[in-house]
Motif scaffolding. Sequence first.
Motif, PDB file in Angstrom:
ATOM      1  N   SER A  21       0.817  -1.220   0.000  1.00  0.00           N
ATOM      2  CA  SER A  21       0.000   0.000   0.000  1.00  0.00           C
ATOM      3  C   SER A  21       0.853   1.273   0.000  1.00  0.00           C
ATOM      4  O   SER A  21       0.314   2.372   0.113  1.00  0.00           O
ATOM      5  N   GLY A  22       2.190   1.132  -0.123  1.00  0.00           N
ATOM      6  CA  GLY A  22       3.061   2.295  -0.264  1.00  0.00           C
ATOM      7  C   GLY A  22       3.595   2.910   1.017  1.00  0.00           C
ATOM      8  O   GLY A  22       4.140   4.006   1.002  1.00  0.00           O
ATOM      9  N   VAL A  23       3.481   2.211   2.160  1.00  0.00           N
ATOM     10  CA  VAL A  23       3.988   2.726   3.433  1.00  0.00           C
ATOM     11  C   VAL A  23       5.470   2.349   3.560  1.00  0.00           C
ATOM     12  O   VAL A  23       5.830   1.178   3.420  1.00  0.00           O
ATOM     13  N   ASN A  24       6.318   3.340   3.848  1.00  0.00           N
ATOM     14  CA  ASN A  24       7.754   3.113   3.992  1.00  0.00           C
ATOM     15  C   ASN A  24       8.085   2.428   5.316  1.00  0.00           C
ATOM     16  O   ASN A  24       7.509   2.750   6.348  1.00  0.00           O
ATOM     17  N   PHE A  25       9.044   1.495   5.252  1.00  0.00           N
ATOM     18  CA  PHE A  25       9.558   0.871   6.471  1.00  0.00           C
ATOM     19  C   PHE A  25      10.988   0.406   6.242  1.00  0.00           C
ATOM     20  O   PHE A  25      11.449   0.271   5.113  1.00  0.00           O
TER      21      PHE A  25
END
Length: 111
Positions: A21-25
């Motif tokens: 979903s495009g969340v950076n980690f």
Amino acid sequence: MNHSALLGRITEVPELKQTTSGVNFVKFTLAVRRTRDVADFIDCVAWEETANRVLNLKKGELIAVEGELQTYYYELQDGTRRKSYEVCVRRIYYTGSKTAAERENEQSEEV
């Protein structure tokens, strides 16, 4: 209460990843000294803005982190179920070098 505080050295160069979903980690490992001759290698994960701060780190830098311990389960190909732990990092403190602190100040000024 679930609170973890660790002081250790980062064991590899951090690499930014994204969820579907495009969340950076960023996932990384800290080498935390337990005794003079023994270290534990603690898996950590940082999300979004905290992940961006982790990207400023270099292998071997001494940092302190605060967060919560998370448990998750996974299954091996042979059907064996395993349990694993990682610290979900909420805060990072630069402790090992001026360059790390200088990078943090530069990043704060850009925001």
